[in-house]
Motif scaffolding. Structure first.
Motif, PDB file in Angstrom:
ATOM      1  N   ILE A 313      -0.366  -5.930   2.572  1.00 40.30           N
ATOM      2  CA  ILE A 313      -1.406  -6.956   1.741  1.00 40.30           C
ATOM      3  C   ILE A 313      -1.168  -5.952   0.657  1.00 40.30           C
ATOM      4  N   ASP A 314      -2.342  -4.649   0.504  1.00 45.07           N
ATOM      5  CA  ASP A 314      -2.650  -3.921  -0.257  1.00 45.07           C
ATOM      6  C   ASP A 314      -0.532  -4.237  -1.691  1.00 45.07           C
ATOM      7  N   GLU A 315       0.328  -4.226  -1.111  1.00 50.00           N
ATOM      8  CA  GLU A 315       2.185  -4.246  -2.153  1.00 50.00           C
ATOM      9  C   GLU A 315       1.795  -5.530  -2.911  1.00 50.00           C
ATOM     10  N   ILE A 316       1.472  -7.092  -1.983  1.00 55.06           N
ATOM     11  CA  ILE A 316       1.287  -8.022  -2.736  1.00 55.06           C
ATOM     12  C   ILE A 316      -0.245  -8.015  -4.007  1.00 55.06           C
ATOM     13  N   ASP A 317      -1.515  -7.419  -3.383  1.00 54.77           N
ATOM     14  CA  ASP A 317      -2.172  -7.830  -4.049  1.00 54.77           C
ATOM     15  C   ASP A 317      -1.974  -7.158  -5.397  1.00 54.77           C
ATOM     16  N   ALA A 318      -1.168  -5.503  -5.199  1.00 56.30           N
ATOM     17  CA  ALA A 318      -1.051  -5.218  -6.408  1.00 56.30           C
ATOM     18  C   ALA A 318      -0.283  -5.636  -7.564  1.00 56.30           C
TER      19      ALA A 318
END
Length: 321
Positions: A313-318
């Motif tokens: 989630i965090d990677e796609i958000d970034a």
């Protein structure tokens, strides 16, 4: 004097009776505690999973062998110890499991059944790569399948967590972490929709690339996180669709997500050199610095874990800057 003697005798008798009562109560309490402990140790449940129903799964098993790195990720997050696992290609963030403290039970595709028999585990947890060997596992110990169904990622993910919670009495801890994950996903979906960007997911493998779309192995990016696929007609597949760089240029996605298989299987990363070629320099993703190299530990090796899903989630958000 006689009255005093009689009074003293009665008092001593009462004290004796009270002491006997306390002793009986203590013995009763000890026995109840022992019975409860014995009951908890012997308690079993039935677990329904993709390969069938496994009866006699022990609650809080002592010796657990895990063949799925997503499950290992979850157990690690919850502080649950394991006895054995395949020690080849362990995700770098779980490298502590390379220690001699843990039994090496072969590889993901070639389990060491002799070692498993020697361990005599209370529970074995497998996923897709071992599914054809399920019957052999069940001869050794109660075995359950906890692989993630990528066509219904979050439902499958939650079902697996529910099973783990019941086996290890971790329902409350899982509920807390899952609540954070669901909140993160809701925020990411809003961000993805607001960005208006489309994307393409490719797996780089030596000198080839494969594309993945909705309902595929990495389709969570589209199906759950809400990032629009540049080509919604990619056939859903575990291994992806073989494509060329001309295909990538023709579709020209705003975001190009790259998963480098070589970095975790061969130990050498070659994706950047492969992907960022002269032809790709003409794409929007290259020109706008939107070629995103996702961490293959999470995406290729240990998807479906409490930690890995949050990291995904965090990677796609970034990437939606």
């Amino acid at each position: 004097m006689k009255k005093f003697t009689l009074f003293f005798s009665i008092a001593m008798l009462l004290l004796f009776l009270a002491a006997c009562g306390n002793s009986d109560n203590e013995n009763s309490t000890d026995n109840a505690s022992s019975d409860k402990s014995s009951s908890e140790e012997s308690k079993t449940i039935s677990v329904k999973h993709e390969l069938g129903t496994t009866d006699n799964v022990p609650v809080n098993p002592k010796k657990v062998v895990v063949f799925d790195f997503g499950t290992l990720d979850t157990l690690d997050k919850l502080g649950i110890e394991v006895t054995g696992l395949p020690q080849d290609n362990i995700p770098s963030y779980l490298e502590k499991y390379e220690s001699d403290k843990y039994e090496n039970v072969g590889s993901l595709k070639e389990p060491d059944f002799d070692k498993l028999a020697e361990i005599d585990p209370d529970l074995i947890i497998i996923s897709g790569r071992q599914s054809q060997l399920y019957d052999q596992f069940t001869e050794l110990a109660p075995t359950i399948y906890l692989g993630v169904d990528t066509t219904r990622y979050m439902d499958s993910f939650k079902e697996n967590l529910d099973v783990i919670g019941k086996i290890f009495n971790k329902e409350d801890e899982i509920k807390t972490v899952l609540s954070t994950i669901e909140e993160s996903i809701a925020n990411l979906k809003e961000k993805a929709e607001a960005s208006g960007k489309n994307s393409l997911i490719i797996l780089a493998n030596d000198d080839k690339i494969s594309a993945y779309g909705p309902n595929s192995r990495f389709g969570i990016i589209h199906d759950v996180f809400g990032v629009t696929p540049v080509d919604p007609n990619i056939e859903a597949s575990t291994h992806g669709n073989n494509v060329s760089f001309e295909y990538v240029l023709e579709n020209d996605p705003d975001l190009l997500y790259v998963i480098d298989r070589g970095a975790v299987v061969g130990g050498e990363s070659s994706a950047k050199q492969l992907v960022e070629n002269k032809l790709m320099e003409n794409t929007k993703a290259y020109k706008n610095d939107n070629i995103v190299y996702l961490n293959p530990d999470y995406w290729y090796l240990s998807g479906g874990g409490l930690e890995s899903v949050q990291e995904m989630i965090d990677e796609i958000d970034a990437s939606l800057k």
